[in-house]
Design a protein around this motif. Structure first.
Motif, PDB file in Angstrom:
ATOM      1  N   LYS A   2     -25.801  37.895 -27.906  1.00  0.00           N
ATOM      2  CA  LYS A   2     -25.740  39.198 -27.239  1.00  0.00           C
ATOM      3  C   LYS A   2     -24.481  39.299 -26.381  1.00  0.00           C
ATOM      4  CE  LYS A   2     -28.423  42.200 -24.250  1.00  0.00           C
ATOM      5  NZ  LYS A   2     -29.658  42.356 -23.486  1.00  0.00           N
ATOM      6  N   GLU A   3     -24.139  38.212 -25.674  1.00  0.00           N
ATOM      7  CA  GLU A   3     -22.946  38.209 -24.824  1.00  0.00           C
ATOM      8  C   GLU A   3     -21.681  38.369 -25.663  1.00  0.00           C
ATOM      9  OE1 GLU A   3     -22.867  34.911 -22.139  1.00  0.00           O
ATOM     10  OE2 GLU A   3     -24.934  35.269 -21.525  1.00  0.00           O
ATOM     11  N   LYS A   5     -21.448  40.005 -28.523  1.00  0.00           N
ATOM     12  CA  LYS A   5     -21.367  41.410 -28.926  1.00  0.00           C
ATOM     13  C   LYS A   5     -20.868  42.284 -27.782  1.00  0.00           C
ATOM     14  CE  LYS A   5     -24.489  41.706 -32.760  1.00  0.00           C
ATOM     15  NZ  LYS A   5     -25.093  42.736 -33.554  1.00  0.00           N
ATOM     16  N   ILE A   6     -21.384  42.033 -26.577  1.00  0.00           N
ATOM     17  CA  ILE A   6     -20.949  42.797 -25.412  1.00  0.00           C
ATOM     18  C   ILE A   6     -19.459  42.586 -25.187  1.00  0.00           C
ATOM     19  CG2 ILE A   6     -21.126  42.968 -22.894  1.00  0.00           C
ATOM     20  CD1 ILE A   6     -24.135  42.437 -23.232  1.00  0.00           C
ATOM     21  N   SER A   7     -19.013  41.350 -25.332  1.00  0.00           N
ATOM     22  CA  SER A   7     -17.594  41.042 -25.162  1.00  0.00           C
ATOM     23  C   SER A   7     -16.743  41.772 -26.202  1.00  0.00           C
ATOM     24  CB  SER A   7     -17.378  39.534 -25.264  1.00  0.00           C
ATOM     25  OG  SER A   7     -16.017  39.223 -25.148  1.00  0.00           O
ATOM     26  N   ILE A   9     -17.559  44.556 -27.799  1.00  0.00           N
ATOM     27  CA  ILE A   9     -17.609  45.993 -27.498  1.00  0.00           C
ATOM     28  C   ILE A   9     -16.680  46.313 -26.334  1.00  0.00           C
ATOM     29  CG2 ILE A   9     -19.081  47.846 -26.613  1.00  0.00           C
ATOM     30  CD1 ILE A   9     -21.391  46.525 -28.232  1.00  0.00           C
ATOM     31  N   ARG A  10     -16.728  45.478 -25.291  1.00  0.00           N
ATOM     32  CA  ARG A  10     -15.862  45.696 -24.133  1.00  0.00           C
ATOM     33  C   ARG A  10     -14.391  45.671 -24.557  1.00  0.00           C
ATOM     34  NH1 ARG A  10     -17.267  42.498 -19.095  1.00  0.00           N
ATOM     35  NH2 ARG A  10     -18.451  44.357 -18.672  1.00  0.00           N
ATOM     36  N   HIS A  42     -26.386  48.819 -18.383  1.00  0.00           N
ATOM     37  CA  HIS A  42     -25.296  48.708 -19.359  1.00  0.00           C
ATOM     38  C   HIS A  42     -23.996  49.320 -18.827  1.00  0.00           C
ATOM     39  CE1 HIS A  42     -28.839  47.994 -21.844  1.00  0.00           C
ATOM     40  NE2 HIS A  42     -28.032  47.246 -22.562  1.00  0.00           N
ATOM     41  N   GLN A  45     -21.602  47.222 -16.693  1.00  0.00           N
ATOM     42  CA  GLN A  45     -20.799  46.224 -17.403  1.00  0.00           C
ATOM     43  C   GLN A  45     -19.417  46.759 -17.765  1.00  0.00           C
ATOM     44  OE1 GLN A  45     -22.967  44.466 -20.673  1.00  0.00           O
ATOM     45  NE2 GLN A  45     -24.876  44.579 -19.535  1.00  0.00           N
ATOM     46  N   PHE A  46     -19.233  48.073 -17.670  1.00  0.00           N
ATOM     47  CA  PHE A  46     -17.973  48.692 -18.060  1.00  0.00           C
ATOM     48  C   PHE A  46     -17.291  49.399 -16.895  1.00  0.00           C
ATOM     49  CE2 PHE A  46     -20.656  48.399 -21.831  1.00  0.00           C
ATOM     50  CZ  PHE A  46     -19.825  47.654 -22.653  1.00  0.00           C
TER      51      PHE A  46
END
Length: 87
Positions: A2-3, A5-7, A9-10, A42, A45-46
């Motif tokens: 999951k981390e 994927k978040i990375s 996406i970021r 969420h 995070q951005f």
């Protein structure tokens, strides 16, 4: 996983943000209950590419709690006033 994927996406969002004008990208959230909490978790995070500008709820304490959680923005109880002030 999951981390990762978040990375990813970021990273993609940062690339996209660099091609967008330098104008501030603001988020205003209407509804600071359970689903709003999910979205806020969420959005924070951005914070490097968007401004969490306003939080609106009929219960003032909920909106104020979101301001504390986000570390920025302003609490509102009227979405029209929020829109007028933060746009």
């Amino acid at each position: 996983m999951k981390e990762k994927k978040i990375s990813e996406i970021r990273s993609k969002m940062k690339e996209a943000a660099s091609t967008i004008s330098k104008q501030s990208n603001k988020i205003a959230l209407i509804g600071c209950g359970g689903i709003g909490s999910y979205h806020l978790s969420h959005f924070v995070q951005f914070k490097d590419i968007v401004e969490l500008a306003g939080f609106c709820d009929l219960i003032p304490e909920r909106a104020e709690n979101f301001v504390k959680q986000a570390g920025c923005g302003k609490a509102f109880t009227n979405y029209i006033e929020m829109y007028d002030e933060i746009q």
